[in-house]
Design an enzyme around this catalytic site. Structure first.
Site, PDB file in Angstrom:
ATOM      1  N   ASN A   8       2.898   5.640 -11.377  1.00  0.00           N
ATOM      2  CA  ASN A   8       3.228   4.734 -10.279  1.00  0.00           C
ATOM      3  C   ASN A   8       4.241   3.726 -10.809  1.00  0.00           C
ATOM      4  O   ASN A   8       3.889   2.839 -11.576  1.00  0.00           O
ATOM      5  CB  ASN A   8       1.934   4.028  -9.812  1.00  0.00           C
ATOM      6  CG  ASN A   8       2.205   2.922  -8.805  1.00  0.00           C
ATOM      7  OD1 ASN A   8       3.306   2.825  -8.256  1.00  0.00           O
ATOM      8  ND2 ASN A   8       1.203   2.089  -8.566  1.00  0.00           N
ATOM      9  N   TRP A   9       5.495   3.902 -10.385  1.00  0.00           N
ATOM     10  CA  TRP A   9       6.549   3.033 -10.909  1.00  0.00           C
ATOM     11  C   TRP A   9       6.576   1.664 -10.241  1.00  0.00           C
ATOM     12  O   TRP A   9       7.331   0.795 -10.642  1.00  0.00           O
ATOM     13  CB  TRP A   9       7.918   3.730 -10.764  1.00  0.00           C
ATOM     14  CG  TRP A   9       8.240   4.623 -11.926  1.00  0.00           C
ATOM     15  CD1 TRP A   9       7.346   5.119 -12.838  1.00  0.00           C
ATOM     16  CD2 TRP A   9       9.526   5.118 -12.308  1.00  0.00           C
ATOM     17  NE1 TRP A   9       8.006   5.895 -13.768  1.00  0.00           N
ATOM     18  CE2 TRP A   9       9.343   5.909 -13.460  1.00  0.00           C
ATOM     19  CE3 TRP A   9      10.811   4.986 -11.790  1.00  0.00           C
ATOM     20  CZ2 TRP A   9      10.399   6.549 -14.108  1.00  0.00           C
ATOM     21  CZ3 TRP A   9      11.868   5.625 -12.426  1.00  0.00           C
ATOM     22  CH2 TRP A   9      11.665   6.403 -13.577  1.00  0.00           C
ATOM     23  N   LYS A  10       5.784   1.508  -9.174  1.00  0.00           N
ATOM     24  CA  LYS A  10       5.779   0.229  -8.430  1.00  0.00           C
ATOM     25  C   LYS A  10       7.221  -0.157  -8.079  1.00  0.00           C
ATOM     26  O   LYS A  10       8.031   0.731  -7.836  1.00  0.00           O
ATOM     27  CB  LYS A  10       5.054  -0.851  -9.237  1.00  0.00           C
ATOM     28  CG  LYS A  10       3.694  -0.355  -9.728  1.00  0.00           C
ATOM     29  CD  LYS A  10       2.817  -1.441 -10.260  1.00  0.00           C
ATOM     30  CE  LYS A  10       1.498  -0.824 -10.718  1.00  0.00           C
ATOM     31  NZ  LYS A  10       0.491  -1.807 -11.093  1.00  0.00           N
ATOM     32  N   HIS A  93      -3.158   0.830  -2.355  1.00  0.00           N
ATOM     33  CA  HIS A  93      -3.129   0.295  -3.715  1.00  0.00           C
ATOM     34  C   HIS A  93      -3.572  -1.165  -3.656  1.00  0.00           C
ATOM     35  O   HIS A  93      -3.283  -1.874  -2.695  1.00  0.00           O
ATOM     36  CB  HIS A  93      -1.711   0.406  -4.295  1.00  0.00           C
ATOM     37  CG  HIS A  93      -1.666   0.050  -5.747  1.00  0.00           C
ATOM     38  ND1 HIS A  93      -1.629  -1.254  -6.180  1.00  0.00           N
ATOM     39  CD2 HIS A  93      -1.691   0.822  -6.856  1.00  0.00           C
ATOM     40  CE1 HIS A  93      -1.632  -1.252  -7.512  1.00  0.00           C
ATOM     41  NE2 HIS A  93      -1.666  -0.013  -7.940  1.00  0.00           N
ATOM     42  N   GLU A  95      -2.505  -3.762  -4.969  1.00  0.00           N
ATOM     43  CA  GLU A  95      -1.438  -4.746  -4.764  1.00  0.00           C
ATOM     44  C   GLU A  95      -1.100  -4.854  -3.284  1.00  0.00           C
ATOM     45  O   GLU A  95      -0.791  -5.925  -2.786  1.00  0.00           O
ATOM     46  CB  GLU A  95      -0.208  -4.359  -5.603  1.00  0.00           C
ATOM     47  CG  GLU A  95      -0.439  -4.680  -7.079  1.00  0.00           C
ATOM     48  CD  GLU A  95       0.314  -3.809  -8.059  1.00  0.00           C
ATOM     49  OE1 GLU A  95       1.270  -3.120  -7.658  1.00  0.00           O
ATOM     50  OE2 GLU A  95      -0.077  -3.815  -9.245  1.00  0.00           O
ATOM     51  N   GLU A 163      -9.464   2.093  -9.179  1.00  0.00           N
ATOM     52  CA  GLU A 163      -8.650   1.165  -9.944  1.00  0.00           C
ATOM     53  C   GLU A 163      -9.263  -0.230  -9.874  1.00  0.00           C
ATOM     54  O   GLU A 163      -9.023  -0.964  -8.903  1.00  0.00           O
ATOM     55  CB  GLU A 163      -7.230   1.109  -9.375  1.00  0.00           C
ATOM     56  CG  GLU A 163      -6.466   2.406  -9.482  1.00  0.00           C
ATOM     57  CD  GLU A 163      -4.966   2.149  -9.516  1.00  0.00           C
ATOM     58  OE1 GLU A 163      -4.343   2.569 -10.503  1.00  0.00           O
ATOM     59  OE2 GLU A 163      -4.439   1.515  -8.600  1.00  0.00           O
ATOM     60  N   GLY A 169      -2.614  -3.693 -14.998  1.00  0.00           N
ATOM     61  CA  GLY A 169      -1.565  -4.447 -15.661  1.00  0.00           C
ATOM     62  C   GLY A 169      -2.070  -5.521 -16.618  1.00  0.00           C
ATOM     63  O   GLY A 169      -1.312  -6.395 -17.039  1.00  0.00           O
ATOM     64  N   SER A 208      -4.456   0.054 -16.557  1.00  0.00           N
ATOM     65  CA  SER A 208      -4.173  -0.104 -17.995  1.00  0.00           C
ATOM     66  C   SER A 208      -4.421   1.158 -18.819  1.00  0.00           C
ATOM     67  O   SER A 208      -4.834   1.067 -19.984  1.00  0.00           O
ATOM     68  CB  SER A 208      -4.965  -1.289 -18.577  1.00  0.00           C
ATOM     69  OG  SER A 208      -4.519  -2.493 -17.997  1.00  0.00           O
ATOM     70  N   GLY A 229       0.329   3.077 -14.239  1.00  0.00           N
ATOM     71  CA  GLY A 229       1.406   2.175 -13.835  1.00  0.00           C
ATOM     72  C   GLY A 229       2.415   1.991 -14.955  1.00  0.00           C
ATOM     73  O   GLY A 229       3.272   2.842 -15.195  1.00  0.00           O
ATOM     74  N   GLY A 230       2.307   0.864 -15.662  1.00  0.00           N
ATOM     75  CA  GLY A 230       3.294   0.493 -16.680  1.00  0.00           C
ATOM     76  C   GLY A 230       3.653   1.604 -17.652  1.00  0.00           C
ATOM     77  O   GLY A 230       4.837   1.805 -17.950  1.00  0.00           O
TER      78      GLY A 230
END
Ligand code: PGA
Length: 249
Positions: A8-10, A93, A95, A163, A169, A208, A229-230
């Site tokens: 997930n590149w956000k 998600h 966010e 999640e 993150g 994470s 993600g990251g």
């Protein structure tokens, strides 16, 4: 079931980052991994991402509208994502739930729209740190499954991602026992909601996940893959993660 490793590149990624996608595609072509690989990109990169992936792995979106078309300035429908070459989309998600006040009802409507458009739908659930401290984790996830997963949805179109919000993150992850407990509970909730079809819905862990710990997390019972993600922004780290997945879960 074949595990699914979804990046997930956000809100990250410009033209310059397409070479990261080409690097991942080359790695998959050279040595096909046991896991199915998916990269959920910003909408602006989807069609170019599909070209860069060159059929080696799938590309998805990160959100969609619940409507098919119409006067919704700035929104992107599931059909549009599909048209751009996406085969999957993340909905709900944390966010989006937190920053844009998306409710379970809205997430369910988006999931329904995504399913109707022929996209695999990754529905995210997870508790806040306060809810965790209050011992509410299982109840929160159960309520989000009940509210966000459309009942008529076929298992083949449906993926759930657990999640924990406090793990996203932050570099903090639940213990493997906690992940096992929540995933087992989500499995029961899915069976209660979808009937026997609930047995085959993959349940991803997200929050994470790094190259260092992916193999341990992916070995936990009922963990059908990861939402990353990251670490998915770095081709080498993402490759280590998708190669850490066992042949089947
Ligand atoms: P993270 O994000 O891996 O950077 O924690 C996961 C996610 O938000 O899907």
């Amino acid at each position: 079931m074949q595990p699914l490793i979804a990046g997930n590149w956000k809100m990250n990624g410009l033209t310059a980052q397409l070479d990261c996608i080409e690097t991942i595609a080359a790695a998959v072509r050279t040595a096909p991994p046991a896991a199915e690989v998916l990269l959920c990109l910003p909408a602006t990169l989807i069609s170019r991402g599909v070209r860069a992936a060159a059929g080696q792995f799938r590309i998805g979106g990160q959100n969609c509208a619940s409507e098919v078309s119409g006067p919704f300035t700035g929104d992107i429908s599931a059909q549009m994502l599909r048209d751009a070459g996406a085969t999957a989309v993340i909905v709900g998600h944390s966010e989006r739930r937190q920053l844009y006040d998306e409710t379970d009802v809205m997430v369910a409507a988006k999931a329904e729209a995504a399913w109707q458009a022929g996209l695999v739908t990754i529905i995210c659930v997870g508790e806040t740190s306060e809810q965790r401290l209050e011992g509410q984790t299982l109840a929160v996830c159960a309520a989000q499954i009940d509210g966000s997963v459309p009942t008529g949805m076929a298992a083949s179109a449906n993926v759930v991602a657990y999640e924990p919000r406090w793990a996203i993150g932050t570099g903090r992850i639940p213990t493997l026992q906690e992940i096992a407990q929540v995933h087992a509970h989500i499995r029961l909730c899915l069976i209660a909601r979808l009937g026997p079809a609930g047995k085959t819905v993959p349940i991803l862990y997200g929050g994470s996940v790094t190259a260092a710990d992916a193999h341990k997390i992916l070995a936990v019972p009922e963990v059908g893959g990861a939402l990353v993600g990251g670490a998915s922004l770095n081709a080498a780290e993402f490759e280590t993660i998708f190669r850490a997945a066992p042949a089947s879960t």
